[in-house]
Scaffold this motif. Structure first.
Motif, short mmCIF file in Angstrom:
data_model
loop_
_atom_site.label_atom_id
_atom_site.label_comp_id
_atom_site.label_asym_id
_atom_site.label_seq_id
_atom_site.Cartn_x
_atom_site.Cartn_y
_atom_site.Cartn_z
N LEU A 22 -5.10 13.18 36.01
CA LEU A 22 -5.97 13.57 34.91
C LEU A 22 -6.79 12.38 34.40
CD1 LEU A 22 -6.80 15.61 32.60
CD2 LEU A 22 -4.93 14.56 31.31
N PHE A 23 -6.13 11.27 34.13
CA PHE A 23 -6.84 10.12 33.58
C PHE A 23 -7.77 9.48 34.61
CE2 PHE A 23 -3.53 10.39 30.32
CZ PHE A 23 -4.34 10.35 29.21
N MET A 24 -7.36 9.47 35.87
CA MET A 24 -8.24 8.91 36.90
C MET A 24 -9.51 9.75 37.02
SD MET A 24 -6.93 6.14 37.89
CE MET A 24 -7.64 5.67 39.44
N SER A 25 -9.38 11.06 36.88
CA SER A 25 -10.55 11.94 36.92
C SER A 25 -11.49 11.63 35.77
CB SER A 25 -10.09 13.39 36.86
OG SER A 25 -11.20 14.25 36.71
N LYS A 26 -10.94 11.48 34.57
CA LYS A 26 -11.76 11.17 33.39
C LYS A 26 -12.40 9.80 33.54
CE LYS A 26 -9.60 14.12 29.98
NZ LYS A 26 -10.76 14.94 29.73
N MET A 27 -11.65 8.83 34.04
CA MET A 27 -12.20 7.48 34.21
C MET A 27 -13.30 7.49 35.27
SD MET A 27 -8.99 4.86 33.79
CE MET A 27 -7.93 5.66 34.96
N HIS A 28 -13.11 8.29 36.31
CA HIS A 28 -14.12 8.36 37.37
C HIS A 28 -15.43 8.92 36.81
CE1 HIS A 28 -15.71 8.71 41.41
NE2 HIS A 28 -16.05 9.96 41.14
N ASP A 29 -15.34 9.97 36.00
CA ASP A 29 -16.54 10.55 35.39
C ASP A 29 -17.25 9.53 34.51
OD1 ASP A 29 -15.94 12.92 36.66
OD2 ASP A 29 -15.07 13.87 34.88
N GLU A 30 -16.48 8.82 33.69
CA GLU A 30 -17.07 7.80 32.82
C GLU A 30 -17.72 6.70 33.65
OE1 GLU A 30 -17.18 7.40 29.41
OE2 GLU A 30 -16.42 9.43 29.18
N TRP A 31 -17.03 6.28 34.70
CA TRP A 31 -17.55 5.20 35.54
C TRP A 31 -18.86 5.64 36.20
CZ3 TRP A 31 -16.73 0.28 35.58
CH2 TRP A 31 -17.19 -0.49 36.64
N ASP A 32 -18.93 6.88 36.66
CA ASP A 32 -20.16 7.38 37.26
C ASP A 32 -21.31 7.34 36.27
OD1 ASP A 32 -18.98 7.81 39.70
OD2 ASP A 32 -18.75 9.98 39.44
N GLN A 33 -21.05 7.72 35.03
CA GLN A 33 -22.09 7.67 34.00
C GLN A 33 -22.59 6.25 33.80
OE1 GLN A 33 -20.68 9.32 30.34
NE2 GLN A 33 -21.07 11.44 30.97
N HIS A 34 -21.66 5.30 33.77
CA HIS A 34 -22.04 3.91 33.55
C HIS A 34 -22.84 3.36 34.74
CE1 HIS A 34 -19.62 3.02 29.91
NE2 HIS A 34 -19.01 4.11 30.31
N THR A 35 -22.38 3.63 35.93
CA THR A 35 -23.10 3.09 37.09
C THR A 35 -24.47 3.73 37.23
OG1 THR A 35 -21.96 4.64 38.57
CG2 THR A 35 -21.04 2.41 38.40
N ASP A 36 -24.57 5.04 36.94
CA ASP A 36 -25.88 5.69 36.96
C ASP A 36 -26.82 5.07 35.94
OD1 ASP A 36 -24.99 7.38 38.94
OD2 ASP A 36 -24.73 9.12 37.62
N PHE A 37 -26.29 4.84 34.74
CA PHE A 37 -27.12 4.25 33.70
C PHE A 37 -27.58 2.85 34.10
CE2 PHE A 37 -27.21 1.30 30.10
CZ PHE A 37 -28.37 1.74 29.50
N TYR A 38 -26.69 2.01 34.58
CA TYR A 38 -27.07 0.64 34.95
C TYR A 38 -28.05 0.62 36.12
CZ TYR A 38 -23.56 -1.07 31.71
OH TYR A 38 -22.85 -1.33 30.58
N ARG A 39 -27.86 1.53 37.05
CA ARG A 39 -28.81 1.63 38.16
C ARG A 39 -30.19 2.01 37.65
NH1 ARG A 39 -27.21 6.14 40.86
NH2 ARG A 39 -28.72 7.22 39.58
N ASP A 40 -30.24 3.05 36.81
CA ASP A 40 -31.53 3.49 36.26
C ASP A 40 -32.16 2.41 35.39
OD1 ASP A 40 -31.07 5.91 37.51
OD2 ASP A 40 -30.46 6.96 35.68
N MET A 41 -31.34 1.74 34.58
CA MET A 41 -31.85 0.70 33.70
C MET A 41 -32.42 -0.46 34.51
SD MET A 41 -32.55 -0.27 30.72
CE MET A 41 -31.62 0.55 29.48
N SER A 42 -31.73 -0.87 35.53
CA SER A 42 -32.20 -1.97 36.37
C SER A 42 -33.52 -1.63 37.03
CB SER A 42 -31.15 -2.30 37.43
OG SER A 42 -31.63 -3.30 38.29
N SER A 43 -33.60 -0.44 37.56
CA SER A 43 -34.83 0.01 38.19
C SER A 43 -35.98 0.06 37.19
CB SER A 43 -34.61 1.38 38.82
OG SER A 43 -35.81 1.92 39.30
N LEU A 44 -35.69 0.60 36.01
CA LEU A 44 -36.72 0.74 34.99
C LEU A 44 -37.18 -0.62 34.47
CD1 LEU A 44 -38.41 2.76 33.41
CD2 LEU A 44 -36.64 2.70 31.65
N ILE A 45 -36.24 -1.55 34.30
CA ILE A 45 -36.62 -2.90 33.84
C ILE A 45 -37.60 -3.52 34.82
CG2 ILE A 45 -35.75 -5.26 33.56
CD1 ILE A 45 -33.22 -4.04 32.32
#
Length: 116
Positions: A22-45
């Motif tokens: 259960l917790f690994m699933s929740k952490m995976h979802d959170e991690w995906d959100q963070h990596t997507d955001f950082y990828r988008d932010m880097s590209s946008l910068i």
């Protein structure tokens, strides 16, 4: 030799496995959100800085800055601490289950020894 001890240990391990899943699933979802955001932010910068340099003479710098701020606000809305909260809870519960198993083994073994 001690079937009740085996049942307790199996139940505690099943609880630990379900909890970890259960917790690994929740952490995976959170991690995906963070990596997507950082990828988008880097590209946008990269894109915004290039655009600001390129079109500064055309007075669109404010538009690029506004665009960057919108993405930054989106990133601020992501709850950064959730990932670490989930990991802390999972770690605590896993430790609790391990200690419970050890105590259970010692208590039941002590009882069996006392019974003879």
């Amino acid at each position: 030799m001690y079937p009740e001890l085996t049942v307790y240990i199996i139940l505690l391990n099943a609880f630990r496995i379900l909890m970890t899943k259960l917790f690994m699933s929740k952490m995976h979802d959170e991690w995906d959100q963070h990596t997507d955001f950082y990828r988008d932010m880097s590209s946008l910068i990269t894109e915004c800085l290039g655009n600001v340099r390129t079109v500064k003479s055309f007075a669109t710098e404010k538009k690029e800055v506004k665009r960057f701020d919108e993405v930054l606000q989106k990133g601020r809305s992501i709850k950064v601490n959730n990932f670490f909260d989930y990991r802390s809870i999972e770690s605590f519960l896993s430790s609790f289950v391990s200690i419970s198993q050890e105590v259970l083994i010692l208590v039941l073994a002590g009882t069996k020894v006392a019974e003879g």
